[in-house]
Design an enzyme around this catalytic site. Sequence first.
Site, PDB file in Angstrom:
ATOM      1  N   HIS A 299       0.859  -1.182   0.000  1.00 14.80           N
ATOM      2  CA  HIS A 299       0.000   0.000   0.000  1.00 14.80           C
ATOM      3  C   HIS A 299       0.895   1.232   0.000  1.00 14.80           C
ATOM      4  CE1 HIS A 299       0.741   0.322   4.362  1.00 14.80           C
ATOM      5  NE2 HIS A 299       0.319  -0.916   4.480  1.00 14.80           N
ATOM      6  N   HIS A 342       7.688   1.234  11.088  1.00 17.05           N
ATOM      7  CA  HIS A 342       8.178   2.438  10.412  1.00 17.05           C
ATOM      8  C   HIS A 342       9.067   3.256  11.322  1.00 17.05           C
ATOM      9  CE1 HIS A 342       6.941   6.380   8.129  1.00 17.05           C
ATOM     10  NE2 HIS A 342       8.035   5.845   7.624  1.00 17.05           N
ATOM     11  N   GLU A 348       5.297  12.713  13.857  1.00 22.76           N
ATOM     12  CA  GLU A 348       3.882  12.447  13.650  1.00 22.76           C
ATOM     13  C   GLU A 348       3.097  12.597  14.950  1.00 22.76           C
ATOM     14  OE1 GLU A 348       3.756   8.478  12.197  1.00 22.76           O
ATOM     15  OE2 GLU A 348       5.035   8.873  10.468  1.00 22.76           O
ATOM     16  N   HIS A 375       4.856  10.371  17.832  1.00 27.43           N
ATOM     17  CA  HIS A 375       6.010   9.583  17.436  1.00 27.43           C
ATOM     18  C   HIS A 375       6.988  10.544  16.772  1.00 27.43           C
ATOM     19  CE1 HIS A 375       3.038   5.970  17.082  1.00 27.43           C
ATOM     20  NE2 HIS A 375       3.431   6.176  18.335  1.00 27.43           N
ATOM     21  N   HIS A 381       7.775   2.782  15.300  1.00 28.74           N
ATOM     22  CA  HIS A 381       6.381   2.546  15.645  1.00 28.74           C
ATOM     23  C   HIS A 381       5.753   1.633  14.608  1.00 28.74           C
ATOM     24  CE1 HIS A 381       6.545   6.141  13.080  1.00 28.74           C
ATOM     25  NE2 HIS A 381       5.350   5.797  12.652  1.00 28.74           N
TER      26      HIS A 381
END
Length: 446
Positions: A299, A342, A348, A375, A381
């Site tokens: 994705h 990631h 974020e 994060h 995370h």
Amino acid sequence: MSGTETDRARRTRTALTYISGFGNEHSSEAVPGALPEGRNSPQRAPLGLYAEQLSGSAFTEPRHHNRRSWLYRIRPSAAHPPFSRTDNGHLRGAPFTDGAPDPNRLRWSPLPSPAPGTDFVAGLWTVGGNGDIQQRTGMAVHLYAANTSMTDRVFSDSDGELLIVPERGGLLLRTEFGPLRADPGHVVLVPRGVRFRVELLESAARGYVCENYGRPFALPELGPIGANGLAHPRDFLAPTAAYEDRDEPVEVINKFCGNLWTATYDHSPLDVVAWHGTHVPYVYDLRRFNVLGSLSYDHPDPSIFTVLTSPSDTPGLAGVDFVVFAPRWLVGEDTFRPPYFHRNVMSEYMGLIEGAYDAKAAGPGGFVPGGGSLHNMMSAHGPDRETFDKASSVVLEPQRVDEGLAFMFETRWPVTATAQALSADHLQTGYDRVWEGLERNFRPPS
């Protein structure tokens, strides 16, 4: 908040009309003939009004970046007494110097209920941010919790534009340009310097605010996507002119270089009878976001969900992006469908408007509407163990993800959390435990 105030706000909400199109040269007049024709500043403005320009950019910025509006008002903005400093409450601004940038992953439960009589401005509570207000760089993350309307108070932010994300309770914003309604699932974009008052449509309201100190938010470039997709410009709605002609005391609060200043006017500053320009507020329904995704495998990166972006001098590197994870279909074959593990050069902050997020349900306190997680740059995370186990073994049939509405403020710099955020009772302890139990599965060939 009294029932009378709520009823008045609700009646106004049902009668609103809008102008569509993000970034357009809009115009509106509450009284026919209030907009001058053929010029911006005639010798005598129509109907005895005052002509005034509100510049959201430097005069000489390129046309596609230039933001300005002409306002035709009962009194000029210059007609006011001196401002004086007032208490900032729980509102903070950049540079954030009361703490150090923290590489740890952080998560908060929703703000506790405020004391009776708390309006939108009094209910602002800063999580953290980055950059420098005086250099017009960076951003801040705020929360709000309110239980009363701003009846005789008006607010403006000289430091940046405000992206307001309601999570609980509808809002009616009465701006200089006219009223806007925002329910949970909507966002409101209030440009730098625009004055407004927030009235509640229910007994209480709660939500999130991104304060953007940098370049104004714009729609992202679409590149290979083509001409259509993501947030459509026509779905952004600007208000139509509606003015207040009130000769009575109104407190005007201005956020300037990180501090709050106050002055008591003898009239309402929401007295714009007509206007035209590009520096205008908008409301946008996040459910209208045109989600794009993969039809084969894997994705795309979460940048594919960008609603608005504040660009920097480096192409593709945003001062802040506003990203929404809206209802969508997942159909990827041989694909781990939740967000992947990631580490990111960007930082974020994620919030939840309703329902649940497909990779953040576990852990003490959980990731619930009104809560948030941070994060920071390069903080690892990803999905918790329960999500990982389920997604690794589930039968991959077409799957509709529609139980939640989450969003993210993503920024190029680390976010420094405020001292109040790091010591708050609603800071969740043990957030790291959501990744416990991700066991060693490696099986080398014999």
